[in-house]
Design a protein around this motif. Structure first.
Motif, short mmCIF file in Angstrom:
data_model
loop_
_atom_site.label_atom_id
_atom_site.label_comp_id
_atom_site.label_asym_id
_atom_site.label_seq_id
_atom_site.Cartn_x
_atom_site.Cartn_y
_atom_site.Cartn_z
N TYR A 173 -4.32 16.04 -14.81
CA TYR A 173 -3.98 17.41 -14.41
C TYR A 173 -3.01 17.45 -13.24
O TYR A 173 -2.24 18.39 -13.10
CB TYR A 173 -5.24 18.21 -14.05
CG TYR A 173 -6.17 18.38 -15.22
CD1 TYR A 173 -5.84 19.24 -16.25
CD2 TYR A 173 -7.35 17.66 -15.30
CE1 TYR A 173 -6.67 19.38 -17.34
CE2 TYR A 173 -8.20 17.80 -16.37
CZ TYR A 173 -7.85 18.66 -17.40
OH TYR A 173 -8.68 18.81 -18.48
N ALA A 174 -3.06 16.42 -12.39
CA ALA A 174 -2.20 16.38 -11.21
C ALA A 174 -1.49 15.04 -11.11
O ALA A 174 -1.46 14.40 -10.06
CB ALA A 174 -3.04 16.64 -9.96
N LEU A 175 -0.91 14.61 -12.22
CA LEU A 175 -0.22 13.33 -12.26
C LEU A 175 1.12 13.44 -11.55
O LEU A 175 1.89 14.35 -11.80
CB LEU A 175 -0.02 12.91 -13.72
CG LEU A 175 0.58 11.54 -13.96
CD1 LEU A 175 -0.35 10.45 -13.42
CD2 LEU A 175 0.82 11.32 -15.45
N THR A 176 1.38 12.51 -10.64
CA THR A 176 2.65 12.47 -9.92
C THR A 176 3.30 11.12 -10.17
O THR A 176 2.66 10.08 -10.01
CB THR A 176 2.42 12.64 -8.40
OG1 THR A 176 1.72 13.86 -8.18
CG2 THR A 176 3.72 12.66 -7.65
N CYS A 177 4.58 11.14 -10.56
CA CYS A 177 5.31 9.90 -10.81
C CYS A 177 6.57 9.87 -9.96
O CYS A 177 7.25 10.89 -9.81
CB CYS A 177 5.69 9.78 -12.29
SG CYS A 177 4.27 9.61 -13.39
N LEU A 178 6.86 8.72 -9.40
CA LEU A 178 8.05 8.52 -8.57
C LEU A 178 8.76 7.25 -9.00
O LEU A 178 8.13 6.29 -9.42
CB LEU A 178 7.66 8.39 -7.10
CG LEU A 178 6.91 9.54 -6.45
CD1 LEU A 178 6.39 9.10 -5.10
CD2 LEU A 178 7.82 10.73 -6.31
N LYS A 179 10.10 7.25 -8.85
CA LYS A 179 10.85 6.01 -9.03
C LYS A 179 10.70 5.21 -7.75
O LYS A 179 10.85 5.74 -6.66
CB LYS A 179 12.33 6.29 -9.28
CG LYS A 179 12.65 6.63 -10.70
CD LYS A 179 14.13 6.49 -10.94
CE LYS A 179 14.77 7.82 -11.14
NZ LYS A 179 16.20 7.74 -11.42
N ALA A 180 10.41 3.92 -7.88
CA ALA A 180 10.22 3.08 -6.70
C ALA A 180 11.21 1.92 -6.74
O ALA A 180 11.49 1.36 -7.78
CB ALA A 180 8.79 2.54 -6.67
N ASP A 181 11.76 1.60 -5.59
CA ASP A 181 12.57 0.41 -5.45
C ASP A 181 12.10 -0.30 -4.18
O ASP A 181 11.11 0.07 -3.59
CB ASP A 181 14.08 0.73 -5.41
CG ASP A 181 14.47 1.63 -4.25
OD1 ASP A 181 13.59 2.01 -3.44
OD2 ASP A 181 15.65 1.96 -4.13
N ALA A 182 12.80 -1.33 -3.78
CA ALA A 182 12.39 -2.11 -2.62
C ALA A 182 12.28 -1.23 -1.37
O ALA A 182 13.13 -0.39 -1.14
CB ALA A 182 13.38 -3.24 -2.37
N GLN A 183 11.26 -1.44 -0.60
CA GLN A 183 11.09 -0.74 0.67
C GLN A 183 11.19 -1.78 1.78
O GLN A 183 10.19 -2.35 2.21
CB GLN A 183 9.74 -0.01 0.72
CG GLN A 183 9.62 1.10 -0.30
CD GLN A 183 10.66 2.19 -0.09
OE1 GLN A 183 10.87 2.67 1.01
NE2 GLN A 183 11.34 2.55 -1.16
N ILE A 184 12.41 -2.05 2.20
CA ILE A 184 12.67 -3.07 3.21
C ILE A 184 12.68 -2.39 4.56
O ILE A 184 13.33 -1.35 4.74
CB ILE A 184 14.02 -3.77 2.93
CG1 ILE A 184 13.98 -4.40 1.54
CG2 ILE A 184 14.32 -4.80 4.00
CD1 ILE A 184 15.31 -4.85 1.04
N GLN A 185 11.94 -2.96 5.52
CA GLN A 185 11.83 -2.32 6.83
C GLN A 185 12.39 -3.19 7.94
O GLN A 185 12.36 -4.41 7.88
CB GLN A 185 10.38 -1.99 7.13
CG GLN A 185 9.82 -0.96 6.18
CD GLN A 185 8.62 -0.26 6.75
OE1 GLN A 185 8.04 -0.68 7.74
NE2 GLN A 185 8.24 0.84 6.13
N CYS A 186 12.91 -2.50 8.96
CA CYS A 186 13.41 -3.14 10.18
C CYS A 186 13.21 -2.13 11.30
O CYS A 186 13.34 -0.92 11.08
CB CYS A 186 14.88 -3.50 10.01
SG CYS A 186 15.61 -4.41 11.39
N CYS A 187 12.90 -2.57 12.47
CA CYS A 187 12.71 -1.68 13.64
C CYS A 187 11.70 -0.58 13.33
O CYS A 187 11.82 0.55 13.80
CB CYS A 187 14.04 -1.09 14.10
SG CYS A 187 15.22 -2.33 14.68
#
Length: 148
Positions: free
Chosen positions: A34-48
């Protein structure tokens, strides 16, 4: 046409990272039917402490300083790449930090020095098409394409 460069950059410290294999975007879904949420995901690279930005190259000039790389095939399988149709300034405040090319499955990069010309020579052998890239410390990431 060759593959694009995947360059991530930290907006806080300026650290840059080149991704060798970009991989495929994934669809990540959560929740119930009933509350399905879909997102496109790619790399989540972090700095600082925050996500690094995937740079998207500009391909159209929009300023007085010229940033699009231009190239000419020269003798012995070499390619001369210059930044801009007119010489780009190379000062401490405004400089082209590097030029890179991609042809076939090869990537070549030359780091540039301030006060020297914003140009580099690369060996491309008999390549007929080459993607050209340049990075300006103030005006960002630029891309052009050249055919023999």
């Amino acid at each position: 046409m060759a593959n694009n460069l995947g360059i991530y950059r930290c907006s806080a410290c300026g650290y840059s990272l080149e991704v060798i294999e970009m991989g495929k975007e994934q669809l990540v879904c959560g929740g119930s039917s009933y509350a399905l949420t879909c997102l496109k995901a790619d790399a989540q690279i972090q700095c600082c402490g925050k996500s690094m930005e995937l740079l998207i190259p500009n391909t159209v000039e929009a300023s007085v300083e010229k940033h699009l790389p231009v190239a000419e095939f020269i003798d012995n399988g070499k390619l001369l790449v210059k930044v801009g149709s007119t010489a780009h300034p190379m000062t401490q405040e405004l400089t082209i930090q590097w030029i890179a090319i991609v042809h076939g499955d090869r990537v070549q990069r030359v780091n540039l020095e301030e006060a020297k010309a914003a140009e580099a020579v690369f060996y491309v052998g008999d390549a007929d098409e080459v993607d050209l890239y340049a990075f300006c410390n103030l005006h960002g990431f630029w891309q052009a394409h050249v055919k023999r």
